[in-house]
Design a protein around this motif. Structure first.
Motif, PDB file in Angstrom:
ATOM      1  N   THR A   1     -58.175  58.983  47.092  1.00  0.00           N
ATOM      2  CA  THR A   1     -59.376  59.614  46.477  1.00  0.00           C
ATOM      3  C   THR A   1     -59.394  59.254  44.847  1.00  0.00           C
ATOM      4  OG1 THR A   1     -59.323  61.276  48.007  1.00  0.00           O
ATOM      5  CG2 THR A   1     -60.618  61.909  45.827  1.00  0.00           C
ATOM      6  N   ALA A   2     -58.019  59.326  44.097  1.00  0.00           N
ATOM      7  CA  ALA A   2     -57.942  59.246  42.712  1.00  0.00           C
ATOM      8  C   ALA A   2     -57.224  58.374  42.140  1.00  0.00           C
ATOM      9  CB  ALA A   2     -57.867  60.642  42.565  1.00  0.00           C
ATOM     10  N   ARG A   3     -56.994  56.937  42.615  1.00  0.00           N
ATOM     11  CA  ARG A   3     -56.072  56.104  42.109  1.00  0.00           C
ATOM     12  C   ARG A   3     -56.847  55.541  40.829  1.00  0.00           C
ATOM     13  NH1 ARG A   3     -54.250  51.624  46.374  1.00  0.00           N
ATOM     14  NH2 ARG A   3     -53.777  50.766  44.410  1.00  0.00           N
ATOM     15  N   LYS A   4     -57.926  55.761  40.436  1.00  0.00           N
ATOM     16  CA  LYS A   4     -58.457  55.320  39.051  1.00  0.00           C
ATOM     17  C   LYS A   4     -58.377  56.240  38.049  1.00  0.00           C
ATOM     18  CE  LYS A   4     -61.714  51.894  41.043  1.00  0.00           C
ATOM     19  NZ  LYS A   4     -63.136  51.527  41.011  1.00  0.00           N
ATOM     20  N   SER A   5     -57.465  57.655  38.411  1.00  0.00           N
ATOM     21  CA  SER A   5     -57.408  58.726  37.430  1.00  0.00           C
ATOM     22  C   SER A   5     -56.355  58.326  36.896  1.00  0.00           C
ATOM     23  CB  SER A   5     -57.510  60.000  38.107  1.00  0.00           C
ATOM     24  OG  SER A   5     -58.859  60.087  38.867  1.00  0.00           O
ATOM     25  N   LEU A   6     -55.913  59.074  35.776  1.00  0.00           N
ATOM     26  CA  LEU A   6     -54.655  59.112  35.098  1.00  0.00           C
ATOM     27  C   LEU A   6     -53.929  60.288  35.627  1.00  0.00           C
ATOM     28  CD1 LEU A   6     -52.800  58.350  32.653  1.00  0.00           C
ATOM     29  CD2 LEU A   6     -54.036  60.110  31.136  1.00  0.00           C
ATOM     30  N   LEU A   7     -52.822  60.070  36.164  1.00  0.00           N
ATOM     31  CA  LEU A   7     -51.875  61.006  36.650  1.00  0.00           C
ATOM     32  C   LEU A   7     -50.837  61.418  35.935  1.00  0.00           C
ATOM     33  CD1 LEU A   7     -51.092  62.519  39.531  1.00  0.00           C
ATOM     34  CD2 LEU A   7     -49.637  60.611  40.094  1.00  0.00           C
ATOM     35  N   ILE A   8     -50.836  62.783  35.529  1.00  0.00           N
ATOM     36  CA  ILE A   8     -49.639  63.112  34.788  1.00  0.00           C
ATOM     37  C   ILE A   8     -48.954  64.304  35.628  1.00  0.00           C
ATOM     38  CG2 ILE A   8     -49.257  64.411  32.388  1.00  0.00           C
ATOM     39  CD1 ILE A   8     -52.031  63.896  31.617  1.00  0.00           C
TER      40      ILE A   8
ATOM     41  N   ASP B   1     -60.923  62.678  35.747  1.00  0.00           N
ATOM     42  CA  ASP B   1     -60.642  61.760  34.853  1.00  0.00           C
ATOM     43  C   ASP B   1     -59.050  61.735  34.831  1.00  0.00           C
ATOM     44  OD1 ASP B   1     -63.399  60.710  34.006  1.00  0.00           O
ATOM     45  OD2 ASP B   1     -63.666  62.766  33.296  1.00  0.00           O
ATOM     46  N   VAL B   2     -58.589  62.988  34.584  1.00  0.00           N
ATOM     47  CA  VAL B   2     -57.200  63.317  34.726  1.00  0.00           C
ATOM     48  C   VAL B   2     -56.493  64.273  35.625  1.00  0.00           C
ATOM     49  CG1 VAL B   2     -55.261  63.976  33.049  1.00  0.00           C
ATOM     50  CG2 VAL B   2     -57.259  62.715  32.075  1.00  0.00           C
ATOM     51  N   ILE B   3     -55.640  63.871  36.302  1.00  0.00           N
ATOM     52  CA  ILE B   3     -54.874  64.743  37.154  1.00  0.00           C
ATOM     53  C   ILE B   3     -53.464  65.329  36.774  1.00  0.00           C
ATOM     54  CG2 ILE B   3     -54.087  65.074  39.773  1.00  0.00           C
ATOM     55  CD1 ILE B   3     -55.442  62.702  40.468  1.00  0.00           C
ATOM     56  N   LEU B   4     -53.455  66.499  36.554  1.00  0.00           N
ATOM     57  CA  LEU B   4     -52.156  67.261  35.959  1.00  0.00           C
ATOM     58  C   LEU B   4     -51.407  67.685  37.364  1.00  0.00           C
ATOM     59  CD1 LEU B   4     -50.215  67.839  33.698  1.00  0.00           C
ATOM     60  CD2 LEU B   4     -51.772  69.980  33.433  1.00  0.00           C
ATOM     61  N   LEU B   5     -50.555  67.166  37.757  1.00  0.00           N
ATOM     62  CA  LEU B   5     -49.713  67.625  38.948  1.00  0.00           C
ATOM     63  C   LEU B   5     -48.690  68.510  38.553  1.00  0.00           C
ATOM     64  CD1 LEU B   5     -49.625  67.051  42.021  1.00  0.00           C
ATOM     65  CD2 LEU B   5     -47.968  65.079  41.365  1.00  0.00           C
ATOM     66  N   ALA B   6     -48.637  69.692  38.849  1.00  0.00           N
ATOM     67  CA  ALA B   6     -47.975  70.883  38.523  1.00  0.00           C
ATOM     68  C   ALA B   6     -47.464  71.630  39.630  1.00  0.00           C
ATOM     69  CB  ALA B   6     -48.449  71.714  37.551  1.00  0.00           C
ATOM     70  N   ILE B   7     -46.708  70.768  40.557  1.00  0.00           N
ATOM     71  CA  ILE B   7     -46.189  71.580  41.887  1.00  0.00           C
ATOM     72  C   ILE B   7     -44.393  71.126  42.050  1.00  0.00           C
ATOM     73  CG2 ILE B   7     -48.352  71.213  43.008  1.00  0.00           C
ATOM     74  CD1 ILE B   7     -46.981  68.611  44.232  1.00  0.00           C
ATOM     75  N   LYS B   8     -43.988  71.947  42.765  1.00  0.00           N
ATOM     76  CA  LYS B   8     -42.398  71.803  43.290  1.00  0.00           C
ATOM     77  C   LYS B   8     -42.231  70.113  43.604  1.00  0.00           C
ATOM     78  CE  LYS B   8     -41.887  76.082  42.370  1.00  0.00           C
ATOM     79  NZ  LYS B   8     -40.780  76.628  41.144  1.00  0.00           N
ATOM     80  N   PRO B   9     -41.042  69.863  43.208  1.00  0.00           N
ATOM     81  CA  PRO B   9     -40.488  68.301  43.498  1.00  0.00           C
ATOM     82  C   PRO B   9     -41.077  68.017  45.085  1.00  0.00           C
ATOM     83  CG  PRO B   9     -39.240  69.411  41.906  1.00  0.00           C
ATOM     84  CD  PRO B   9     -39.976  70.263  42.272  1.00  0.00           C
ATOM     85  N   HIS B  10     -40.201  68.848  45.675  1.00  0.00           N
ATOM     86  CA  HIS B  10     -40.468  68.519  47.085  1.00  0.00           C
ATOM     87  C   HIS B  10     -41.754  68.399  47.793  1.00  0.00           C
ATOM     88  CE1 HIS B  10     -41.573  72.489  48.529  1.00  0.00           C
ATOM     89  NE2 HIS B  10     -41.176  73.003  47.582  1.00  0.00           N
ATOM     90  N   GLY B  11     -42.816  68.742  47.009  1.00  0.00           N
ATOM     91  CA  GLY B  11     -44.215  68.853  47.728  1.00  0.00           C
ATOM     92  C   GLY B  11     -44.736  67.661  47.192  1.00  0.00           C
ATOM     93  N   VAL B  12     -44.166  66.722  46.007  1.00  0.00           N
ATOM     94  CA  VAL B  12     -44.888  65.752  45.407  1.00  0.00           C
ATOM     95  C   VAL B  12     -45.371  64.404  46.678  1.00  0.00           C
ATOM     96  CG1 VAL B  12     -44.732  63.947  43.700  1.00  0.00           C
ATOM     97  CG2 VAL B  12     -43.998  66.246  43.135  1.00  0.00           C
ATOM     98  N   PRO B  13     -44.238  63.968  47.211  1.00  0.00           N
ATOM     99  CA  PRO B  13     -44.768  62.958  48.051  1.00  0.00           C
ATOM    100  C   PRO B  13     -46.150  63.235  49.013  1.00  0.00           C
ATOM    101  CG  PRO B  13     -42.531  63.236  48.147  1.00  0.00           C
ATOM    102  CD  PRO B  13     -43.044  64.490  47.433  1.00  0.00           C
ATOM    103  N   ALA B  14     -46.144  64.246  49.687  1.00  0.00           N
ATOM    104  CA  ALA B  14     -47.186  64.586  50.477  1.00  0.00           C
ATOM    105  C   ALA B  14     -48.269  64.694  49.660  1.00  0.00           C
ATOM    106  CB  ALA B  14     -46.780  65.844  51.468  1.00  0.00           C
TER     107      ALA B  14
END
Length: 271
Positions: free
Chosen positions: A90-97, A69-82
């Motif tokens: 897969t998860a466009r309906k989820s809340l992305l944080i 339901d919720v995605i918590l993205l906690a990675i290095k900035p350079h890895g975000v686009p990929a």
């Protein structure tokens, strides 16, 4: 009921992800069995399996977010686009944080293909329920979503909603601030050792002094300058120490550190 708690996918199980999610679990905001960690690093996987055994762990980010339901993205900035490109189908309906430093809200929205995105800048004291976090929301973030994020961050400290344009400055103050405070505590303790104190006692005194002073400012609402002046009696020891700090440009150095971190956050956001 536990089953009503949203399914949370943590992408990136490193230090910041651990601080936030373990703090949330300790505060009762979520439960370990509602958490799935997606991380390709085998050492990180081993840490979660040992320390939070009820959480599900996988090396595949897409698998981690399938039921989220919720995605918590906690990675290095350079890895975000990929990673975001991989997840959005897969998860466009989820809340992305996202807690990736420097990645602006508009960039996240474009990469994710949805405005149901929240940008967050937390800090490591979240692990002990004493975090200072700021967040800003995309256009499609509902009031319920925003309340969830605010409650999530408040479960591990204090939360502040701000405009996206202020997030790099937040990074410079509270995101990077714990490192500055650690250096101040270490330096205070070193000064104590130089003056004859045993190392352990000097560290305890320095740590408690910083903690106590911060608590005093927070609870009384007094300006730091007022409390400083109250300690600095004429011709006394404290004013002699303050004069030494002014000769060393402590305040200007800290201001410059905040500005440097904020500018670096802006640079990271540009890729």
């Amino acid at each position: 009921m536990e089953s009503t708690k949203p399914q949370l996918a943590l992408i990136g199980g490193g230090k910041m992800g651990r601080a936030l999610v373990q703090g949330m679990i300790d505060a009762g905001f979520t439960t370990a069995d509602r958490v799935t960690v997606g991380d390709r690093n085998t050492d990180s996987q081993a840490w979660w399996k040992q320390n939070v055994p009820q959480a599900k762990v996988t090396a595949d980010s897409k698998t981690a977010v399938e039921a989220a339901d919720v995605i918590l993205l906690a990675i290095k900035p350079h890895g975000v686009p990929a990673v975001v490109a991989e997840l959005k189908r897969t998860a466009r309906k989820s809340l992305l944080i996202s807690v990736a430093a420097g990645i602006q809200l508009g960039t996240l929205v474009r990469q994710f293909g949805s405005s149901r995105v929240v940008r967050v800048m937390p800090n490591t004291p979240s692990l002990v329920g004493a975090g200072a976090s700021a967040y800003c929301c995309g256009d499609d973030v509902s009031s319920e979503d925003a309340a969830y994020v605010d409650e999530m961050l408040s479960s591990v400290g204090k939360a502040f909603r701000v405009e996206d344009k202020l997030m790099d400055a937040v990074t410079g103050v509270s995101g990077s601030g714990p490192a500055y405070v650690c250096m101040i505590i270490e330096a205070l303790a070193d000064g104590g050792v130089l003056s004859g104190l045993p190392r352990e006692l000097a560290m305890q005194l320095a740590t408690q002094t910083v903690l106590g002073t911060a608590t005093l400012i927070q609870q009384t609402g007094s300006h730091p300058a007022v409390l400083k002046d109250a300690v600095a009696s004429p011709g006394g020891t404290t004013i002699a120490g303050i004069a030494a700090l002014e000769r060393g440009a402590l305040r200007n150095t800290l201001i410059s550190a905040v500005q440097a971190a904020a500018l670096r956050g802006e640079e990271l956001g540009k890729g």
